[in-house]
Design an enzyme around this catalytic site. Structure first.
Site, PDB file in Angstrom:
ATOM      1  N   HIS A  71       0.832  -1.401  -0.085  1.00 18.74           N
ATOM      2  CA  HIS A  71      -0.039   0.085  -0.032  1.00 18.74           C
ATOM      3  C   HIS A  71       0.767   1.347   0.027  1.00 18.74           C
ATOM      4  O   HIS A  71       2.190   1.460   0.106  1.00 18.74           O
ATOM      5  CB  HIS A  71      -1.134   0.071   1.310  1.00 18.74           C
ATOM      6  CG  HIS A  71      -0.063   0.017   2.619  1.00 18.74           C
ATOM      7  ND1 HIS A  71       0.210   1.097   3.092  1.00 18.74           N
ATOM      8  CD2 HIS A  71      -0.126  -0.968   3.289  1.00 18.74           C
ATOM      9  CE1 HIS A  71       0.876   0.809   4.393  1.00 18.74           C
ATOM     10  NE2 HIS A  71       0.565  -0.491   4.424  1.00 18.74           N
ATOM     11  N   CYS A  87       3.089  -4.966   6.963  1.00 20.16           N
ATOM     12  CA  CYS A  87       2.858  -4.548   5.234  1.00 20.16           C
ATOM     13  C   CYS A  87       3.903  -3.949   4.777  1.00 20.16           C
ATOM     14  O   CYS A  87       4.866  -3.662   5.186  1.00 20.16           O
ATOM     15  CB  CYS A  87       1.592  -3.753   5.100  1.00 20.16           C
ATOM     16  SG  CYS A  87      -0.030  -4.193   5.698  1.00 20.16           S
TER      17      CYS A  87
END
Length: 112
Positions: A71, A87
């Site tokens: 992301h 992440c």
């Protein structure tokens, strides 16, 4: 057209985009911190979301490992560090380019 794939190197803090065996682009990333490391393994892009908001920046590509994804970020100074909850963070302009290039099902390999 050769299939795309992504290889992530956590120790180098880099994401590489391939078409077939040809390297297309290399991007700087942030990865998980020591307490919440980015998990190594073979996954695939399971979902794609425009404008997820907040800490996820302008794009979210969820991995086949639930709760993990590639992301953007609202904190560009974090790129290049081991700082996330596992992440893979990218600059928003980089994640937008990657988002356009990969499809759901694109293989993702995460290694050291």
């Amino acid at each position: 057209m050769p299939a795309s794939s992504i290889v992530i190197y956590t120790s180098r803090r880099q994401l590489e985009l391939y078409e077939g065996n040809r390297l297309i682009k290399r991007y700087p990333i942030a990865v998980g911190k020591r307490a919440t490391p980015t998990p190594h393994g073979r996954y695939y892009i399971a979902s794609k979301t425009f404008h997820p908001g907040g800490v996820f920046g302008s794009r979210w590509m969820g991995l086949s490992l639930p709760s993990y994804g590639i992301h953007g970020t609202n904190n560009p100074s974090s790129i290049g560090q081991a700082i996330s909850k596992g992440c893979i963070r990218m600059h928003n302009h980089d994640v937008e380019a990657l988002f356009q290039h990969v499809a759901i099902g694109t293989p993702v390999t995460i290694q050291s």
